[in-house]
Design a protein around this motif. Structure first.
Motif, PDB file in Angstrom:
ATOM      1  N   PHE A  84      45.355  54.857  22.891  1.00  0.00           N
ATOM      2  CA  PHE A  84      44.151  54.196  23.378  1.00  0.00           C
ATOM      3  C   PHE A  84      44.004  54.501  24.866  1.00  0.00           C
ATOM      4  O   PHE A  84      44.931  54.996  25.517  1.00  0.00           O
ATOM      5  CB  PHE A  84      44.228  52.678  23.161  1.00  0.00           C
ATOM      6  N   VAL A  85      42.839  54.200  25.389  1.00  0.00           N
ATOM      7  CA  VAL A  85      42.628  54.198  26.830  1.00  0.00           C
ATOM      8  C   VAL A  85      42.616  52.740  27.270  1.00  0.00           C
ATOM      9  O   VAL A  85      41.790  51.954  26.809  1.00  0.00           O
ATOM     10  CB  VAL A  85      41.302  54.884  27.215  1.00  0.00           C
ATOM     11  N   GLY A  86      43.543  52.364  28.128  1.00  0.00           N
ATOM     12  CA  GLY A  86      43.567  51.003  28.637  1.00  0.00           C
ATOM     13  C   GLY A  86      42.564  50.831  29.761  1.00  0.00           C
ATOM     14  O   GLY A  86      42.332  51.751  30.548  1.00  0.00           O
ATOM     15  N   MET A  87      41.953  49.661  29.833  1.00  0.00           N
ATOM     16  CA  MET A  87      41.003  49.369  30.900  1.00  0.00           C
ATOM     17  C   MET A  87      41.529  48.201  31.732  1.00  0.00           C
ATOM     18  O   MET A  87      42.016  47.197  31.185  1.00  0.00           O
ATOM     19  CB  MET A  87      39.640  48.989  30.320  1.00  0.00           C
ATOM     20  N   VAL A  88      41.422  48.338  33.057  1.00  0.00           N
ATOM     21  CA  VAL A  88      41.820  47.264  33.965  1.00  0.00           C
ATOM     22  C   VAL A  88      40.644  46.923  34.873  1.00  0.00           C
ATOM     23  O   VAL A  88      39.749  47.745  35.093  1.00  0.00           O
ATOM     24  CB  VAL A  88      43.041  47.656  34.822  1.00  0.00           C
ATOM     25  N   ASP A  89      40.656  45.706  35.381  1.00  0.00           N
ATOM     26  CA  ASP A  89      39.676  45.265  36.366  1.00  0.00           C
ATOM     27  C   ASP A  89      40.337  45.387  37.737  1.00  0.00           C
ATOM     28  O   ASP A  89      41.305  44.685  38.031  1.00  0.00           O
ATOM     29  CB  ASP A  89      39.265  43.819  36.098  1.00  0.00           C
ATOM     30  N   ARG A  90      39.831  46.292  38.577  1.00  0.00           N
ATOM     31  CA  ARG A  90      40.489  46.569  39.836  1.00  0.00           C
ATOM     32  C   ARG A  90      40.585  45.339  40.741  1.00  0.00           C
ATOM     33  O   ARG A  90      41.507  45.240  41.553  1.00  0.00           O
ATOM     34  CB  ARG A  90      39.764  47.703  40.574  1.00  0.00           C
ATOM     35  N   GLU A  91      39.669  44.410  40.601  1.00  0.00           N
ATOM     36  CA  GLU A  91      39.735  43.192  41.406  1.00  0.00           C
ATOM     37  C   GLU A  91      41.053  42.458  41.160  1.00  0.00           C
ATOM     38  O   GLU A  91      41.669  41.922  42.095  1.00  0.00           O
ATOM     39  CB  GLU A  91      38.559  42.279  41.081  1.00  0.00           C
ATOM     40  N   HIS A  92      41.500  42.434  39.915  1.00  0.00           N
ATOM     41  CA  HIS A  92      42.710  41.706  39.556  1.00  0.00           C
ATOM     42  C   HIS A  92      43.935  42.622  39.481  1.00  0.00           C
ATOM     43  O   HIS A  92      45.042  42.206  39.831  1.00  0.00           O
ATOM     44  CB  HIS A  92      42.502  40.978  38.232  1.00  0.00           C
ATOM     45  N   PHE A  93      43.730  43.856  39.033  1.00  0.00           N
ATOM     46  CA  PHE A  93      44.845  44.787  38.875  1.00  0.00           C
ATOM     47  C   PHE A  93      45.484  45.117  40.222  1.00  0.00           C
ATOM     48  O   PHE A  93      46.715  45.076  40.360  1.00  0.00           O
ATOM     49  CB  PHE A  93      44.351  46.057  38.193  1.00  0.00           C
ATOM     50  N   ASP A  94      44.672  45.434  41.219  1.00  0.00           N
ATOM     51  CA  ASP A  94      45.219  45.772  42.535  1.00  0.00           C
ATOM     52  C   ASP A  94      45.971  44.597  43.144  1.00  0.00           C
ATOM     53  O   ASP A  94      47.038  44.767  43.753  1.00  0.00           O
ATOM     54  CB  ASP A  94      44.101  46.223  43.475  1.00  0.00           C
ATOM     55  N   GLU A  95      45.434  43.400  42.975  1.00  0.00           N
ATOM     56  CA  GLU A  95      46.099  42.216  43.514  1.00  0.00           C
ATOM     57  C   GLU A  95      47.415  41.959  42.786  1.00  0.00           C
ATOM     58  O   GLU A  95      48.416  41.564  43.411  1.00  0.00           O
ATOM     59  CB  GLU A  95      45.190  40.999  43.410  1.00  0.00           C
ATOM     60  N   PHE A  96      47.448  42.215  41.489  1.00  0.00           N
ATOM     61  CA  PHE A  96      48.696  42.105  40.741  1.00  0.00           C
ATOM     62  C   PHE A  96      49.753  43.033  41.323  1.00  0.00           C
ATOM     63  O   PHE A  96      50.922  42.639  41.518  1.00  0.00           O
ATOM     64  CB  PHE A  96      48.447  42.435  39.268  1.00  0.00           C
ATOM     65  N   LEU A  97      49.373  44.281  41.630  1.00  0.00           N
ATOM     66  CA  LEU A  97      50.327  45.244  42.181  1.00  0.00           C
ATOM     67  C   LEU A  97      50.793  44.832  43.580  1.00  0.00           C
ATOM     68  O   LEU A  97      51.984  44.962  43.907  1.00  0.00           O
ATOM     69  CB  LEU A  97      49.696  46.637  42.227  1.00  0.00           C
ATOM     70  N   ARG A  98      49.875  44.318  44.390  1.00  0.00           N
ATOM     71  CA  ARG A  98      50.266  43.868  45.737  1.00  0.00           C
ATOM     72  C   ARG A  98      51.222  42.675  45.666  1.00  0.00           C
ATOM     73  O   ARG A  98      52.211  42.602  46.407  1.00  0.00           O
ATOM     74  CB  ARG A  98      49.016  43.509  46.549  1.00  0.00           C
TER      75      ARG A  98
END
Length: 393
Positions: A84-98
């Motif tokens: 599959f191709v996974g989709m992320v919401d950058r608003e939340h994904f980037d904050e998760f990584l930080r």
């Protein structure tokens, strides 16, 4: 306090570099501008999820089909087999990584990079604090520049960092409807149409309850907002509530050099590592952050500045050929609507479909099917030279 490394930029690349270095026991500061969300379709492959330990709750949608749409609105639906191709919401994904980098031990600062000062062996990153607005300094041994396509670190420190070519990308995040005749929450639409983008493409990517609709172009005269509005009209999404609008540059070519030979190494968009043709950047940004961290750790251990060159060498060792093939495809098929029509026709081929998504999911060229590659090469040549006279419907 003097940090071993200061990472400028807290997107996927910078956050990955900061986390890796902190986990290795180095003192790390991560400097990022608060509130910044990069316009991005949000697609990530299964290999990213595995390599970087991304939890399932960050995946807002799992795409099963990709639809390629031509200038004449012909389309081909490509099923994504065995994945599959996974989709992320950058608003939340980037904050998760930080946040994960911070939990690993990185010290997090809000502010904007201003420059680097050097006094003997001492290096200081100068930044404007995001809370007080005051100009401050932090001392360090090394700097990783992960501050985006128009990187100030690259511009000031690395040859060629001020001239990297880029596409301006723009998208609108909307409240997505239920499935309609023109919108499917489990399908990514990629629009190859010169009326939308004369040199790149448009997209409609589902994000669960939301969707990203956008496009990109190098041509300054293109009205990116009007092109996106046209996409929404065609897809029947004009009346959907708009949540936010974002625009930013996307680099088109990796820099020939990623370090300054002394104390700075680049990562992610700052180094130009976005895949040609597709514009895919999240996976390559995170790989770029990881190899930059590896190079920085080696430099800290040996004291040899030339170890910073390791970042680019490690990245290119695995991904150079993929970038070369994708760049050739972009140069071949994005030049005119006639060629875009032929490209969508080529996508009907089952071997093209399977090899494309196997390569996407695994992030390497598939070499196990030489006859399929030969057949694709012949068909590719036929489409480019016009030997194929009838376009499939």
């Amino acid at each position: 306090m003097e940090y071993d490394v200061i990472v400028v930029g807290g997107g996927p690349s910078g956050a990955t570099a900061a986390e890796d270095l902190a986990k290795a026991g180095h003192s790390v500061a991560m400097l990022d501008r608060a509130g910044r969300i990069k316009p991005c379709g949000g697609a990530i492959p299964p290999r990213l999820i595995a390599d970087f330990d991304i939890p399932d709750e960050q995946i807002v949608a799992k795409i099963q089909t990709a639809r390629m749409i031509s200038p004449t609105q012909r389309h081909v639906d490509i099923p994504i087999e065995n994945g599959f191709v996974g989709m992320v919401d950058r608003e939340h994904f980037d904050e998760f990584l930080r946040t994960r980098a911070q939990e690993a031990g990185a010290h997090r600062y809000s502010g904007s990079f201003q420059g680097i000062e050097r006094h003997g062996d001492t290096k200081s990153v100068v930044f404007r604090d995001g809370v007080s607005g005051n100009v401050q300094k932090m001392d360090c041994k090394l700097i990783i520049g992960a501050d985006g396509a128009r990187s100030n670190v690259a511009r000031l420190e690395v040859p060629g960092g001020d001239t990297i070519p880029y596409v301006i990308a723009y998208h609108e995040i909307i409240e997505a409807p239920a499935q309609t005749e023109t919108y499917d929450p489990k399908r990514c639409d990629v629009i190859y149409d010169g009326a939308i983008s004369p040199d790149f493409y448009g997209w409609i990517f589902p994000h669960g309850g939301q969707a990203s609709i956008g496009m990109g172009s190098m041509i300054k005269s293109v009205d990116v907002k009007e092109a996106t509005a046209a996409l929404r009209r065609t897809a029947g999404l004009s009346e959907c509530k708009t949540i936010r609008k974002e625009g930013a540059p996307i680099p088109l070519k990796p820099l020939d050099r990623w370090d300054n030979g002394k104390d700075v190494v680049l990562a992610g968009d700052a180094a130009g590592v976005v895949a040609p043709s597709s514009g895919e950047g999240i996976y390559y940004a995170m790989v770029g952050g990881r190899v930059a961290a590896t190079a920085a750790a080696s430099c800290l251990a040996t004291g040899r500045a030339k170890d910073l060159q390791m970042a680019r060498k490690l990245f290119m060792r695995e991904h150079k050929q993929v970038f070369r093939v994708l760049g050739a495809m972009q140069n071949a098929y994005y030049k005119s609507d006639m060629r875009r029509e032929r490209f969508v026709s080529l996508c009907h081929d089952v071997d093209v479909q399977r090899l494309t998504f196997e390569a996407y999911m695994n992030k390497k060229l598939v070499k196990a099917r030489p006859l399929a590659h030969l057949k694709i090469g012949i068909k590719n040549l036929a489409h480019l030279t016009g030997l194929v006279s009838e376009l499939r419907t």
